[in-house]
Design a protein around this motif. Structure first.
Motif, PDB file in Angstrom:
ATOM      1  N   LEU A  24       0.837  -1.195   0.000  1.00  0.00           N
ATOM      2  CA  LEU A  24       0.000   0.000   0.000  1.00  0.00           C
ATOM      3  C   LEU A  24       0.878   1.254   0.000  1.00  0.00           C
ATOM      4  O   LEU A  24       1.928   1.263   0.634  1.00  0.00           O
ATOM      5  CB  LEU A  24      -0.856  -0.104   1.266  1.00  0.00           C
ATOM      6  N   ILE A  25       0.447   2.279  -0.723  1.00  0.00           N
ATOM      7  CA  ILE A  25       1.183   3.541  -0.751  1.00  0.00           C
ATOM      8  C   ILE A  25       0.567   4.460   0.298  1.00  0.00           C
ATOM      9  O   ILE A  25      -0.610   4.816   0.206  1.00  0.00           O
ATOM     10  CB  ILE A  25       1.130   4.195  -2.143  1.00  0.00           C
ATOM     11  N   LEU A  26       1.369   4.806   1.305  1.00  0.00           N
ATOM     12  CA  LEU A  26       0.908   5.669   2.391  1.00  0.00           C
ATOM     13  C   LEU A  26       1.818   6.886   2.464  1.00  0.00           C
ATOM     14  O   LEU A  26       3.021   6.753   2.656  1.00  0.00           O
ATOM     15  CB  LEU A  26       0.945   4.898   3.721  1.00  0.00           C
ATOM     16  N   LEU A  27       1.234   8.058   2.260  1.00  0.00           N
ATOM     17  CA  LEU A  27       1.996   9.307   2.339  1.00  0.00           C
ATOM     18  C   LEU A  27       1.674  10.010   3.648  1.00  0.00           C
ATOM     19  O   LEU A  27       0.508  10.196   3.984  1.00  0.00           O
ATOM     20  CB  LEU A  27       1.644  10.232   1.167  1.00  0.00           C
ATOM     21  N   ASP A  28       2.713  10.385   4.372  1.00  0.00           N
ATOM     22  CA  ASP A  28       2.577  11.147   5.607  1.00  0.00           C
ATOM     23  C   ASP A  28       2.907  12.595   5.235  1.00  0.00           C
ATOM     24  O   ASP A  28       4.028  12.895   4.859  1.00  0.00           O
ATOM     25  CB  ASP A  28       3.563  10.601   6.645  1.00  0.00           C
ATOM     26  N   VAL A  29       1.913  13.480   5.301  1.00  0.00           N
ATOM     27  CA  VAL A  29       2.091  14.851   4.818  1.00  0.00           C
ATOM     28  C   VAL A  29       2.469  15.836   5.921  1.00  0.00           C
ATOM     29  O   VAL A  29       2.421  17.044   5.725  1.00  0.00           O
ATOM     30  CB  VAL A  29       0.853  15.358   4.020  1.00  0.00           C
ATOM     31  N   ARG A  30       2.882  15.324   7.081  1.00  0.00           N
ATOM     32  CA  ARG A  30       3.331  16.208   8.158  1.00  0.00           C
ATOM     33  C   ARG A  30       4.732  16.734   7.845  1.00  0.00           C
ATOM     34  O   ARG A  30       5.372  16.301   6.900  1.00  0.00           O
ATOM     35  CB  ARG A  30       3.340  15.440   9.484  1.00  0.00           C
ATOM     36  N   THR A  31       5.192  17.659   8.669  1.00  0.00           N
ATOM     37  CA  THR A  31       6.541  18.210   8.476  1.00  0.00           C
ATOM     38  C   THR A  31       7.574  17.112   8.747  1.00  0.00           C
ATOM     39  O   THR A  31       7.282  16.152   9.466  1.00  0.00           O
ATOM     40  CB  THR A  31       6.803  19.381   9.448  1.00  0.00           C
ATOM     41  N   PRO A  32       8.779  17.247   8.198  1.00  0.00           N
ATOM     42  CA  PRO A  32       9.832  16.252   8.470  1.00  0.00           C
ATOM     43  C   PRO A  32      10.084  16.061   9.968  1.00  0.00           C
ATOM     44  O   PRO A  32      10.323  14.946  10.422  1.00  0.00           O
ATOM     45  CB  PRO A  32      11.057  16.832   7.759  1.00  0.00           C
ATOM     46  N   GLY A  33       9.987  17.144  10.759  1.00  0.00           N
ATOM     47  CA  GLY A  33      10.181  17.045  12.202  1.00  0.00           C
ATOM     48  C   GLY A  33       9.114  16.192  12.871  1.00  0.00           C
ATOM     49  O   GLY A  33       9.406  15.345  13.715  1.00  0.00           O
ATOM     50  N   GLU A  34       7.855  16.407  12.489  1.00  0.00           N
ATOM     51  CA  GLU A  34       6.758  15.611  13.043  1.00  0.00           C
ATOM     52  C   GLU A  34       6.933  14.139  12.645  1.00  0.00           C
ATOM     53  O   GLU A  34       6.728  13.234  13.442  1.00  0.00           O
ATOM     54  CB  GLU A  34       5.410  16.103  12.496  1.00  0.00           C
ATOM     55  N   TYR A  35       7.305  13.932  11.385  1.00  0.00           N
ATOM     56  CA  TYR A  35       7.501  12.582  10.847  1.00  0.00           C
ATOM     57  C   TYR A  35       8.588  11.846  11.637  1.00  0.00           C
ATOM     58  O   TYR A  35       8.407  10.711  12.051  1.00  0.00           O
ATOM     59  CB  TYR A  35       7.868  12.696   9.368  1.00  0.00           C
ATOM     60  N   VAL A  64      -3.412   8.883   2.467  1.00  0.00           N
ATOM     61  CA  VAL A  64      -2.761  10.094   2.970  1.00  0.00           C
ATOM     62  C   VAL A  64      -3.095  10.270   4.451  1.00  0.00           C
ATOM     63  O   VAL A  64      -4.254  10.191   4.843  1.00  0.00           O
ATOM     64  CB  VAL A  64      -3.232  11.344   2.179  1.00  0.00           C
ATOM     65  N   ILE A  65      -2.040  10.513   5.255  1.00  0.00           N
ATOM     66  CA  ILE A  65      -2.230  10.699   6.700  1.00  0.00           C
ATOM     67  C   ILE A  65      -1.449  11.935   7.158  1.00  0.00           C
ATOM     68  O   ILE A  65      -0.441  12.290   6.543  1.00  0.00           O
ATOM     69  CB  ILE A  65      -1.792   9.431   7.490  1.00  0.00           C
ATOM     70  N   CYS A  66      -1.951  12.599   8.210  1.00  0.00           N
ATOM     71  CA  CYS A  66      -1.227  13.713   8.835  1.00  0.00           C
ATOM     72  C   CYS A  66      -1.397  13.562  10.339  1.00  0.00           C
ATOM     73  O   CYS A  66      -1.554  12.454  10.827  1.00  0.00           O
ATOM     74  CB  CYS A  66      -1.727  15.068   8.325  1.00  0.00           C
ATOM     75  N   GLN A  67      -1.395  14.641  11.090  1.00  0.00           N
ATOM     76  CA  GLN A  67      -1.546  14.523  12.543  1.00  0.00           C
ATOM     77  C   GLN A  67      -2.997  14.329  12.954  1.00  0.00           C
ATOM     78  O   GLN A  67      -3.304  13.488  13.768  1.00  0.00           O
ATOM     79  CB  GLN A  67      -0.959  15.765  13.234  1.00  0.00           C
ATOM     80  N   SER A  68      -3.913  15.136  12.359  1.00  0.00           N
ATOM     81  CA  SER A  68      -5.310  15.085  12.798  1.00  0.00           C
ATOM     82  C   SER A  68      -6.297  14.759  11.679  1.00  0.00           C
ATOM     83  O   SER A  68      -7.437  14.431  11.944  1.00  0.00           O
ATOM     84  CB  SER A  68      -5.705  16.430  13.401  1.00  0.00           C
ATOM     85  N   GLY A  69      -5.875  14.885  10.427  1.00  0.00           N
ATOM     86  CA  GLY A  69      -6.778  14.637   9.309  1.00  0.00           C
ATOM     87  C   GLY A  69      -7.052  15.868   8.463  1.00  0.00           C
ATOM     88  O   GLY A  69      -7.636  15.764   7.390  1.00  0.00           O
ATOM     89  N   MET A  70      -6.637  17.058   8.923  1.00  0.00           N
ATOM     90  CA  MET A  70      -6.917  18.279   8.165  1.00  0.00           C
ATOM     91  C   MET A  70      -5.939  18.465   6.994  1.00  0.00           C
ATOM     92  O   MET A  70      -6.362  18.713   5.871  1.00  0.00           O
ATOM     93  CB  MET A  70      -6.860  19.511   9.081  1.00  0.00           C
ATOM     94  N   GLN A  85      -6.054   8.276  -7.378  1.00  0.00           N
ATOM     95  CA  GLN A  85      -7.141   7.730  -6.561  1.00  0.00           C
ATOM     96  C   GLN A  85      -6.652   7.851  -5.118  1.00  0.00           C
ATOM     97  O   GLN A  85      -5.670   7.212  -4.732  1.00  0.00           O
ATOM     98  CB  GLN A  85      -7.384   6.266  -6.933  1.00  0.00           C
ATOM     99  N   VAL A  86      -7.305   8.704  -4.327  1.00  0.00           N
ATOM    100  CA  VAL A  86      -6.803   9.054  -3.000  1.00  0.00           C
ATOM    101  C   VAL A  86      -7.779   8.646  -1.904  1.00  0.00           C
ATOM    102  O   VAL A  86      -8.982   8.780  -2.071  1.00  0.00           O
ATOM    103  CB  VAL A  86      -6.587  10.591  -2.888  1.00  0.00           C
ATOM    104  N   ILE A  87      -7.222   8.171  -0.791  1.00  0.00           N
ATOM    105  CA  ILE A  87      -8.020   7.844   0.385  1.00  0.00           C
ATOM    106  C   ILE A  87      -7.409   8.571   1.571  1.00  0.00           C
ATOM    107  O   ILE A  87      -6.220   8.428   1.858  1.00  0.00           O
ATOM    108  CB  ILE A  87      -8.065   6.317   0.659  1.00  0.00           C
ATOM    109  N   ASN A  88      -8.232   9.370   2.259  1.00  0.00           N
ATOM    110  CA  ASN A  88      -7.770  10.119   3.430  1.00  0.00           C
ATOM    111  C   ASN A  88      -7.940   9.265   4.682  1.00  0.00           C
ATOM    112  O   ASN A  88      -8.944   8.579   4.834  1.00  0.00           O
ATOM    113  CB  ASN A  88      -8.611  11.405   3.554  1.00  0.00           C
ATOM    114  N   VAL A  89      -6.939   9.308   5.567  1.00  0.00           N
ATOM    115  CA  VAL A  89      -7.028   8.580   6.837  1.00  0.00           C
ATOM    116  C   VAL A  89      -7.556   9.551   7.889  1.00  0.00           C
ATOM    117  O   VAL A  89      -6.850  10.485   8.282  1.00  0.00           O
ATOM    118  CB  VAL A  89      -5.654   8.000   7.259  1.00  0.00           C
TER     119      VAL A  89
END
Length: 104
Positions: A24-35, A64-70, A85-89
């Motif tokens: 599965l392709i999972l992208l974490d869109v938070r900042t590098p520090g948060e990651y 796609v995932i981040c800290q809270s979903g926004m 084709q995108v799915i938000n976590v």
């Protein structure tokens, strides 16, 4: 009717946990520090401010995932406009109860 075409599908963190390990392709869109502070092992860090440059060869769904979903929702909209084709976590890492890994 118009709103249906713009809707981004979403899944919960527990649904995501059940899909991990399935190429599965999972992208974490938070900042590098948060990651670096803790992320899902298979997640690739592509910060929100760089998401427009994201490229992927194979046509498969992108989670796609981040800290809270926004931020992941914003990233999902951008990727969807690019034809992915995108799915938000929903709930993001705040709701993630599975294992995480620190560092890069």
């Amino acid at each position: 009717m118009f709103g249906l075409f713009n809707r981004i599908p979403s899944i919960s963190t527990s649904e995501l946990a059940g899909k991990l390990g399935k190429n599965l392709i999972l992208l974490d869109v938070r900042t590098p520090g948060e990651y670096r502070g803790g992320h899902i092992a298979s997640a690739k860090n592509v910060p929100l401010n760089k998401i427009a440059d994201y490229r992927q060869k194979e046509a498969q769904p992108v989670y796609v995932i981040c800290q809270s979903g926004m931020r992941s929702k914003q990233a999902a909209r951008i990727l969807k406009q690019k034809g992915y084709q995108v799915i938000n976590v929903t709930g993001g890492m705040n709701r993630w109860t599975g294992p995480t890994r620190g560092g890069k």
